[in-house]
Design a protein around this motif. Sequence first.
Motif, PDB file in Angstrom:
ATOM      1  N   PHE A 118       0.734  -1.102  -0.020  1.00 25.88           N
ATOM      2  CA  PHE A 118       0.050  -0.133   0.033  1.00 25.88           C
ATOM      3  C   PHE A 118       0.880   1.262  -0.052  1.00 25.88           C
ATOM      4  CE2 PHE A 118      -2.233  -3.104   2.405  1.00 25.88           C
ATOM      5  CZ  PHE A 118      -3.297  -3.256   1.760  1.00 25.88           C
ATOM      6  N   SER A 119       0.317   2.249  -0.612  1.00 26.46           N
ATOM      7  CA  SER A 119       1.111   3.633  -0.397  1.00 26.46           C
ATOM      8  C   SER A 119       0.847   4.051   1.101  1.00 26.46           C
ATOM      9  CB  SER A 119       0.296   4.777  -1.399  1.00 26.46           C
ATOM     10  OG  SER A 119      -0.956   4.971  -0.742  1.00 26.46           O
ATOM     11  N   LEU A 120       2.071   4.882   1.502  1.00 26.92           N
ATOM     12  CA  LEU A 120       1.844   5.371   3.001  1.00 26.92           C
ATOM     13  C   LEU A 120       2.114   6.693   2.953  1.00 26.92           C
ATOM     14  CD1 LEU A 120       2.109   4.611   5.840  1.00 26.92           C
ATOM     15  CD2 LEU A 120       4.617   4.379   5.854  1.00 26.92           C
ATOM     16  N   PRO A 121       0.957   7.333   3.230  1.00 27.92           N
ATOM     17  CA  PRO A 121       1.150   8.888   3.271  1.00 27.92           C
ATOM     18  C   PRO A 121       2.008   9.407   4.293  1.00 27.92           C
ATOM     19  CG  PRO A 121      -1.523   8.166   3.784  1.00 27.92           C
ATOM     20  CD  PRO A 121      -0.418   6.947   3.788  1.00 27.92           C
ATOM     21  N   ALA A 122       2.819  10.453   3.618  1.00 24.57           N
ATOM     22  CA  ALA A 122       3.930  11.053   4.551  1.00 24.57           C
ATOM     23  C   ALA A 122       3.339  11.297   6.042  1.00 24.57           C
ATOM     24  CB  ALA A 122       4.270  12.120   3.884  1.00 24.57           C
ATOM     25  N   SER A 123       2.433  11.853   6.129  1.00 21.37           N
ATOM     26  CA  SER A 123       2.053  12.312   7.578  1.00 21.37           C
ATOM     27  C   SER A 123       1.989  10.813   8.262  1.00 21.37           C
ATOM     28  CB  SER A 123       0.677  12.862   7.575  1.00 21.37           C
ATOM     29  OG  SER A 123      -0.479  12.213   7.123  1.00 21.37           O
ATOM     30  N   LEU A 124       1.741   9.707   7.935  1.00 23.95           N
ATOM     31  CA  LEU A 124       1.447   8.592   8.808  1.00 23.95           C
ATOM     32  C   LEU A 124       2.764   7.737   9.081  1.00 23.95           C
ATOM     33  CD1 LEU A 124      -2.104   7.475   7.769  1.00 23.95           C
ATOM     34  CD2 LEU A 124      -1.456   9.101   9.658  1.00 23.95           C
ATOM     35  N   ALA A 125       3.809   7.967   8.187  1.00 24.61           N
ATOM     36  CA  ALA A 125       4.991   7.080   8.143  1.00 24.61           C
ATOM     37  C   ALA A 125       5.667   7.002   9.427  1.00 24.61           C
ATOM     38  CB  ALA A 125       5.853   7.776   7.033  1.00 24.61           C
ATOM     39  N   ARG A 126       5.587   7.882  10.149  1.00 29.32           N
ATOM     40  CA  ARG A 126       6.529   7.668  11.509  1.00 29.32           C
ATOM     41  C   ARG A 126       5.934   6.725  12.493  1.00 29.32           C
ATOM     42  NH1 ARG A 126       4.060  12.794  11.312  1.00 29.32           N
ATOM     43  NH2 ARG A 126       2.956  13.411  12.976  1.00 29.32           N
ATOM     44  N   TYR A 127       4.286   6.460  12.175  1.00 26.55           N
ATOM     45  CA  TYR A 127       3.662   5.752  13.070  1.00 26.55           C
ATOM     46  C   TYR A 127       3.611   3.998  12.476  1.00 26.55           C
ATOM     47  CZ  TYR A 127       1.838  10.087  14.580  1.00 26.55           C
ATOM     48  OH  TYR A 127       1.744  11.454  14.962  1.00 26.55           O
ATOM     49  N   VAL A 128       4.252   3.888  11.673  1.00 25.55           N
ATOM     50  CA  VAL A 128       4.178   2.466  11.076  1.00 25.55           C
ATOM     51  C   VAL A 128       5.567   1.722  11.030  1.00 25.55           C
ATOM     52  CG1 VAL A 128       3.673   1.149   9.214  1.00 25.55           C
ATOM     53  CG2 VAL A 128       2.516   3.456   9.464  1.00 25.55           C
ATOM     54  N   VAL A 129       5.554   0.669  11.517  1.00 23.56           N
ATOM     55  CA  VAL A 129       6.883   0.125  11.824  1.00 23.56           C
ATOM     56  C   VAL A 129       6.666  -1.379  11.550  1.00 23.56           C
ATOM     57  CG1 VAL A 129       7.865   1.489  13.696  1.00 23.56           C
ATOM     58  CG2 VAL A 129       6.334  -0.421  14.519  1.00 23.56           C
ATOM     59  N   GLU A 130       7.791  -2.034  11.271  1.00 24.67           N
ATOM     60  CA  GLU A 130       7.805  -3.309  10.802  1.00 24.67           C
ATOM     61  C   GLU A 130       7.582  -4.219  12.144  1.00 24.67           C
ATOM     62  OE1 GLU A 130      11.092  -6.810   9.678  1.00 24.67           O
ATOM     63  OE2 GLU A 130      11.392  -4.855   8.858  1.00 24.67           O
ATOM     64  N   LYS A 131       6.361  -5.292  11.892  1.00 30.97           N
ATOM     65  CA  LYS A 131       5.943  -6.145  12.886  1.00 30.97           C
ATOM     66  C   LYS A 131       4.847  -5.405  13.808  1.00 30.97           C
ATOM     67  CE  LYS A 131       8.105  -9.287  11.032  1.00 30.97           C
ATOM     68  NZ  LYS A 131       7.513 -10.006   9.857  1.00 30.97           N
ATOM     69  N   GLY A 132       4.459  -4.100  13.404  1.00 27.82           N
ATOM     70  CA  GLY A 132       3.685  -3.474  14.346  1.00 27.82           C
ATOM     71  C   GLY A 132       2.318  -3.691  13.564  1.00 27.82           C
ATOM     72  N   SER A 133       1.188  -3.226  14.299  1.00 25.79           N
ATOM     73  CA  SER A 133      -0.123  -3.281  14.076  1.00 25.79           C
ATOM     74  C   SER A 133      -0.804  -1.953  13.138  1.00 25.79           C
ATOM     75  CB  SER A 133      -1.109  -3.565  15.181  1.00 25.79           C
ATOM     76  OG  SER A 133      -0.652  -4.462  15.929  1.00 25.79           O
ATOM     77  N   GLU A 186      -5.847   3.215   9.678  1.00 26.62           N
ATOM     78  CA  GLU A 186      -5.645   3.601  10.966  1.00 26.62           C
ATOM     79  C   GLU A 186      -4.635   3.149  11.968  1.00 26.62           C
ATOM     80  OE1 GLU A 186      -7.819   3.224  15.355  1.00 26.62           O
ATOM     81  OE2 GLU A 186      -9.159   3.068  13.705  1.00 26.62           O
ATOM     82  N   VAL A 187      -3.650   3.982  12.171  1.00 20.10           N
ATOM     83  CA  VAL A 187      -2.190   3.623  12.867  1.00 20.10           C
ATOM     84  C   VAL A 187      -2.542   3.388  14.410  1.00 20.10           C
ATOM     85  CG1 VAL A 187      -0.893   4.881  11.184  1.00 20.10           C
ATOM     86  CG2 VAL A 187      -1.744   5.979  13.177  1.00 20.10           C
ATOM     87  N   ASP A 188      -1.694   2.799  14.933  1.00 20.33           N
ATOM     88  CA  ASP A 188      -1.809   2.293  16.181  1.00 20.33           C
ATOM     89  C   ASP A 188      -1.819   3.757  17.053  1.00 20.33           C
ATOM     90  OD1 ASP A 188      -1.423   1.246  18.679  1.00 20.33           O
ATOM     91  OD2 ASP A 188       0.087  -0.143  18.309  1.00 20.33           O
ATOM     92  N   VAL A 189      -2.799   3.705  17.928  1.00 22.45           N
ATOM     93  CA  VAL A 189      -2.986   5.054  18.584  1.00 22.45           C
ATOM     94  C   VAL A 189      -1.987   5.157  19.806  1.00 22.45           C
ATOM     95  CG1 VAL A 189      -4.870   4.077  20.181  1.00 22.45           C
ATOM     96  CG2 VAL A 189      -4.776   6.289  19.770  1.00 22.45           C
ATOM     97  N   ILE A 190      -1.611   3.837  20.099  1.00 21.35           N
ATOM     98  CA  ILE A 190      -0.395   4.034  21.216  1.00 21.35           C
ATOM     99  C   ILE A 190       0.766   4.884  20.661  1.00 21.35           C
ATOM    100  CG2 ILE A 190       1.195   2.528  22.661  1.00 21.35           C
ATOM    101  CD1 ILE A 190      -1.085   0.547  22.638  1.00 21.35           C
ATOM    102  N   ALA A 191       1.117   4.600  19.362  1.00 19.87           N
ATOM    103  CA  ALA A 191       2.378   5.324  18.779  1.00 19.87           C
ATOM    104  C   ALA A 191       1.899   6.964  19.106  1.00 19.87           C
ATOM    105  CB  ALA A 191       2.662   4.855  17.520  1.00 19.87           C
ATOM    106  N   LYS A 192       0.544   7.301  18.704  1.00 14.57           N
ATOM    107  CA  LYS A 192       0.717   8.675  18.819  1.00 14.57           C
ATOM    108  C   LYS A 192       0.425   9.214  19.979  1.00 14.57           C
ATOM    109  CE  LYS A 192      -3.295   8.230  16.228  1.00 14.57           C
ATOM    110  NZ  LYS A 192      -4.510   8.943  15.449  1.00 14.57           N
TER     111      LYS A 192
END
Length: 199
Positions: free
Chosen positions: A123-138, A182-188
């Motif tokens: 999937f494409s990853l919006p730049a504003s969300l990239a910092r919340y997405v990690v390998e093996k994360g939800s 929807e990224v993991d809210v804990i990261a935010k």
Amino acid sequence: MFTGIVEELGEVVGLTDTGGDSAVLAVRGPLVTSDARHGDSISVNGVCLTVIDNVDGVFTADVMGETLRRSSLGALEEGSPVNLERAAALGSRLGGHLVQGHVDGVATIVAREPGADWEVVRFSLPASLARYVVEKGSITVDGVSLTVMAVDDETFSVGLIPTTSKLTVLGGKDVGDPVNLEVDVIAKYVEKMIGARNV
């Protein structure tokens, strides 16, 4: 609050513009409507909506303009399949991860790579969300709780097992189709707390 475990594939039976900055969405879903009452929450492709009424297995929900603009719900039409999940009940198993039903952004499918037993979808990853997405994360994609297999600055990949492909809308989506993220809210929350300490 949801878990990202889709309970049922529903079908849009109507999306009516109310003449203002909103619409009314009508969705057929016999399972999720079996105990739905006015005011209950149902996740539709990852968007938390409030039930207005429930008649003969079809529930309706108001969708405000903000939601139509910030999610893919505005692109739905009569006959569109949608992922449905009722709100999680306290004391039940948490099969996926904590999902709020608050869409953070819309992505598109970049590639599908079928395998013998499962499929990799990128999937494409919006730049504003990239910092919340990690390998093996939800991450939640169209309301489905998934594990990130790989991520770079512009894309992320997940693996779809046959059950997920068969029982959710993700199995029928093509390259270029939009999906709700929807990224993991804990990261935010962690980011906000660390930022506050560094001020």
